[in-house]
Design a protein around this motif. Structure first.
Motif, PDB file in Angstrom:
ATOM      1  N   ALA A  52       0.831  -1.122  -0.182  1.00 22.94           N
ATOM      2  CA  ALA A  52      -0.147  -0.043  -0.122  1.00 22.94           C
ATOM      3  C   ALA A  52       0.887   1.162  -0.051  1.00 22.94           C
ATOM      4  O   ALA A  52       0.727   2.279  -0.678  1.00 22.94           O
ATOM      5  CB  ALA A  52      -1.000  -0.085   1.234  1.00 22.94           C
ATOM      6  N   GLY A  53       1.961   1.156   0.804  1.00 18.54           N
ATOM      7  CA  GLY A  53       2.802   2.494   0.691  1.00 18.54           C
ATOM      8  C   GLY A  53       3.608   2.762  -0.608  1.00 18.54           C
ATOM      9  O   GLY A  53       3.560   3.761  -1.117  1.00 18.54           O
ATOM     10  N   LEU A  54       4.019   1.560  -1.287  1.00 20.32           N
ATOM     11  CA  LEU A  54       4.531   1.811  -2.497  1.00 20.32           C
ATOM     12  C   LEU A  54       3.579   2.240  -3.593  1.00 20.32           C
ATOM     13  O   LEU A  54       3.635   3.280  -4.294  1.00 20.32           O
ATOM     14  CB  LEU A  54       4.890   0.364  -2.977  1.00 20.32           C
ATOM     15  CG  LEU A  54       6.272  -0.305  -2.219  1.00 20.32           C
ATOM     16  CD1 LEU A  54       6.597  -1.650  -2.743  1.00 20.32           C
ATOM     17  CD2 LEU A  54       7.451   0.663  -2.711  1.00 20.32           C
ATOM     18  N   VAL A  55       2.324   1.887  -3.513  1.00 19.82           N
ATOM     19  CA  VAL A  55       1.009   2.453  -4.263  1.00 19.82           C
ATOM     20  C   VAL A  55       1.028   3.948  -4.054  1.00 19.82           C
ATOM     21  O   VAL A  55       0.708   4.425  -5.095  1.00 19.82           O
ATOM     22  CB  VAL A  55      -0.105   1.742  -4.156  1.00 19.82           C
ATOM     23  CG1 VAL A  55      -1.357   2.184  -4.846  1.00 19.82           C
ATOM     24  CG2 VAL A  55       0.065   0.007  -4.643  1.00 19.82           C
ATOM     25  N   ILE A  56       0.689   4.121  -2.734  1.00 12.10           N
ATOM     26  CA  ILE A  56       0.645   5.717  -2.471  1.00 12.10           C
ATOM     27  C   ILE A  56       1.947   6.337  -2.857  1.00 12.10           C
ATOM     28  O   ILE A  56       1.529   7.559  -3.440  1.00 12.10           O
ATOM     29  CB  ILE A  56       0.144   5.856  -1.002  1.00 12.10           C
ATOM     30  CG1 ILE A  56      -0.975   4.966  -0.499  1.00 12.10           C
ATOM     31  CG2 ILE A  56       0.404   7.154  -0.502  1.00 12.10           C
ATOM     32  CD1 ILE A  56      -1.207   4.793   0.816  1.00 12.10           C
ATOM     33  N   LEU A  57       2.904   6.075  -2.639  1.00 12.29           N
ATOM     34  CA  LEU A  57       3.978   6.849  -3.028  1.00 12.29           C
ATOM     35  C   LEU A  57       4.231   6.902  -4.497  1.00 12.29           C
ATOM     36  O   LEU A  57       4.456   8.048  -5.252  1.00 12.29           O
ATOM     37  CB  LEU A  57       5.492   6.175  -2.419  1.00 12.29           C
ATOM     38  CG  LEU A  57       5.657   6.575  -1.004  1.00 12.29           C
ATOM     39  CD1 LEU A  57       6.710   5.794  -0.463  1.00 12.29           C
ATOM     40  CD2 LEU A  57       5.775   7.861  -0.705  1.00 12.29           C
ATOM     41  N   GLY A  58       4.044   6.147  -5.215  1.00  9.38           N
ATOM     42  CA  GLY A  58       3.873   5.807  -6.741  1.00  9.38           C
ATOM     43  C   GLY A  58       2.817   6.764  -7.292  1.00  9.38           C
ATOM     44  O   GLY A  58       3.117   7.512  -8.339  1.00  9.38           O
ATOM     45  N   GLY A  59       1.764   6.895  -6.499  1.00 12.43           N
ATOM     46  CA  GLY A  59       0.778   7.753  -6.927  1.00 12.43           C
ATOM     47  C   GLY A  59       0.996   9.402  -6.803  1.00 12.43           C
ATOM     48  O   GLY A  59       0.867  10.237  -7.603  1.00 12.43           O
ATOM     49  N   ILE A  60       1.726   9.529  -5.666  1.00 16.78           N
ATOM     50  CA  ILE A  60       2.111  10.962  -5.133  1.00 16.78           C
ATOM     51  C   ILE A  60       3.218  11.495  -6.272  1.00 16.78           C
ATOM     52  O   ILE A  60       3.048  12.576  -6.954  1.00 16.78           O
ATOM     53  CB  ILE A  60       2.657  11.032  -3.823  1.00 16.78           C
ATOM     54  CG1 ILE A  60       1.474  10.720  -2.788  1.00 16.78           C
ATOM     55  CG2 ILE A  60       3.250  12.339  -3.649  1.00 16.78           C
ATOM     56  CD1 ILE A  60       2.041  10.683  -1.346  1.00 16.78           C
ATOM     57  N   LEU A  61       3.980  10.394  -6.643  1.00 21.40           N
ATOM     58  CA  LEU A  61       5.203  10.668  -7.449  1.00 21.40           C
ATOM     59  C   LEU A  61       4.485  11.253  -8.972  1.00 21.40           C
ATOM     60  O   LEU A  61       5.297  11.943  -9.838  1.00 21.40           O
ATOM     61  CB  LEU A  61       6.476   9.760  -7.524  1.00 21.40           C
ATOM     62  CG  LEU A  61       7.284   9.936  -6.218  1.00 21.40           C
ATOM     63  CD1 LEU A  61       8.264   8.640  -6.258  1.00 21.40           C
ATOM     64  CD2 LEU A  61       7.700  11.185  -5.993  1.00 21.40           C
ATOM     65  N   GLY A  62       3.469  10.163  -9.214  1.00 21.67           N
ATOM     66  CA  GLY A  62       3.156  10.329 -10.484  1.00 21.67           C
ATOM     67  C   GLY A  62       2.504  11.589 -10.777  1.00 21.67           C
ATOM     68  O   GLY A  62       2.308  12.110 -11.663  1.00 21.67           O
ATOM     69  N   TRP A  63       1.611  12.092  -9.777  1.00 26.41           N
ATOM     70  CA  TRP A  63       0.769  13.376  -9.835  1.00 26.41           C
ATOM     71  C   TRP A  63       1.859  14.408  -9.778  1.00 26.41           C
ATOM     72  O   TRP A  63       1.816  15.405 -10.868  1.00 26.41           O
ATOM     73  CB  TRP A  63       0.186  13.467  -8.589  1.00 26.41           C
ATOM     74  CG  TRP A  63      -0.258  14.801  -8.545  1.00 26.41           C
ATOM     75  CD1 TRP A  63      -1.757  15.397  -9.130  1.00 26.41           C
ATOM     76  CD2 TRP A  63      -0.015  15.856  -7.673  1.00 26.41           C
ATOM     77  NE1 TRP A  63      -1.888  16.729  -8.791  1.00 26.41           N
ATOM     78  CE2 TRP A  63      -0.710  16.971  -7.926  1.00 26.41           C
ATOM     79  CE3 TRP A  63       1.040  15.897  -6.857  1.00 26.41           C
ATOM     80  CZ2 TRP A  63      -0.336  18.109  -7.359  1.00 26.41           C
ATOM     81  CZ3 TRP A  63       1.373  17.352  -6.274  1.00 26.41           C
ATOM     82  CH2 TRP A  63       0.402  18.322  -6.593  1.00 26.41           C
ATOM     83  N   GLN A  64       2.877  14.264  -9.148  1.00 20.22           N
ATOM     84  CA  GLN A  64       3.986  15.369  -9.421  1.00 20.22           C
ATOM     85  C   GLN A  64       4.841  15.318 -10.631  1.00 20.22           C
ATOM     86  O   GLN A  64       4.950  16.337 -11.369  1.00 20.22           O
ATOM     87  CB  GLN A  64       5.020  15.424  -8.240  1.00 20.22           C
ATOM     88  CG  GLN A  64       4.711  15.537  -6.890  1.00 20.22           C
ATOM     89  CD  GLN A  64       5.708  15.540  -5.875  1.00 20.22           C
ATOM     90  OE1 GLN A  64       6.725  15.228  -6.341  1.00 20.22           O
ATOM     91  NE2 GLN A  64       5.220  16.107  -4.598  1.00 20.22           N
ATOM     92  N   ALA A  65       4.756  14.161 -11.248  1.00 22.46           N
ATOM     93  CA  ALA A  65       5.401  14.035 -12.593  1.00 22.46           C
ATOM     94  C   ALA A  65       4.443  14.735 -13.640  1.00 22.46           C
ATOM     95  O   ALA A  65       5.047  15.318 -14.484  1.00 22.46           O
ATOM     96  CB  ALA A  65       5.727  12.634 -12.977  1.00 22.46           C
ATOM     97  N   VAL A  66       3.160  14.599 -13.656  1.00 22.49           N
ATOM     98  CA  VAL A  66       2.394  15.241 -14.511  1.00 22.49           C
ATOM     99  C   VAL A  66       2.136  16.816 -14.516  1.00 22.49           C
ATOM    100  O   VAL A  66       1.427  17.333 -15.073  1.00 22.49           O
ATOM    101  CB  VAL A  66       1.088  14.328 -14.872  1.00 22.49           C
ATOM    102  CG1 VAL A  66       1.260  12.756 -15.257  1.00 22.49           C
ATOM    103  CG2 VAL A  66       0.346  14.316 -13.476  1.00 22.49           C
ATOM    104  N   SER A  67       2.533  17.095 -13.108  1.00 19.70           N
ATOM    105  CA  SER A  67       2.215  18.564 -12.981  1.00 19.70           C
ATOM    106  C   SER A  67       3.565  19.218 -12.759  1.00 19.70           C
ATOM    107  O   SER A  67       3.557  20.256 -12.075  1.00 19.70           O
ATOM    108  CB  SER A  67       1.422  18.629 -11.721  1.00 19.70           C
ATOM    109  OG  SER A  67       2.196  18.231 -10.480  1.00 19.70           O
TER     110      SER A  67
END
Length: 160
Positions: A52-67
């Protein structure tokens, strides 16, 4: 009207890879038997937490990458050019560890891993790295085998 920041493809791929690893961990955790101990926390608890932590961190980093890119990353020369020699040494250390743990045993393979990881991070004190790696590897071996009852490969040092 404001212009949208460009998507940073490399950062997005790393974020997606991290999230995919988390999903893989969560799916793989289903194969672990669910028997809970006295505290009712079974062997699935920590893999679920890590996945779950990896999915959450991947989501946060993904959001930052697209923004517009990851936040608070230093923008200096040392962070712009990858150190391929260090990457190669670290990769060689991991591959050597995987290839040698069966015949060399946990202590020797982990000592070699420590030496190469230290070299990859810039250490030039070979004797110190050998000593520290051997002590840490032996301590981990005895804690896992004697303290926790796990069966780690003894390899060449089987009589210890």
């Amino acid at each position: 009207m404001t212009s949208r920041s460009p998507i940073v493809i490399g950062e997005l791929l790393a974020a997606l890879g991290l999230a995919a690893l988390g999903i893989y961990t969560l799916i793989g955790t289903q194969a672990i038997s669910a028997g809970g101990g006295y505290a009712q926390i079974g062997p699935r608890a920590f893999p679920y937490l890590i996945g779950a932590g990896l999915v959450i961190l991947g989501g946060i980093l993904g959001w930052q990458a697209v923004s517009g890119g990851w936040r608070n990353v230093p923008q200096d020369e040392a962070h712009n050019t990858p150190d391929w020699l260090a990457f190669g040494i670290l990769t060689a250390g991991v591959l050597l560890h995987m290839a040698s743990i069966g015949w060399a045993g946990f202590i020797l393979a982990s000592t070699f891993l420590f030496i190469l990881i230290a070299r990859g991070f810039g250490s030039r004190k070979l004797l110190r790295d050998i000593m520290v790696g051997a002590v840490l590897s032996a301590a981990a071996y005895f804690i896992f085998t004697l303290g926790l009852g796990l069966n780690l490969p003894a390899g060449l040092l089987g009589g210890l």
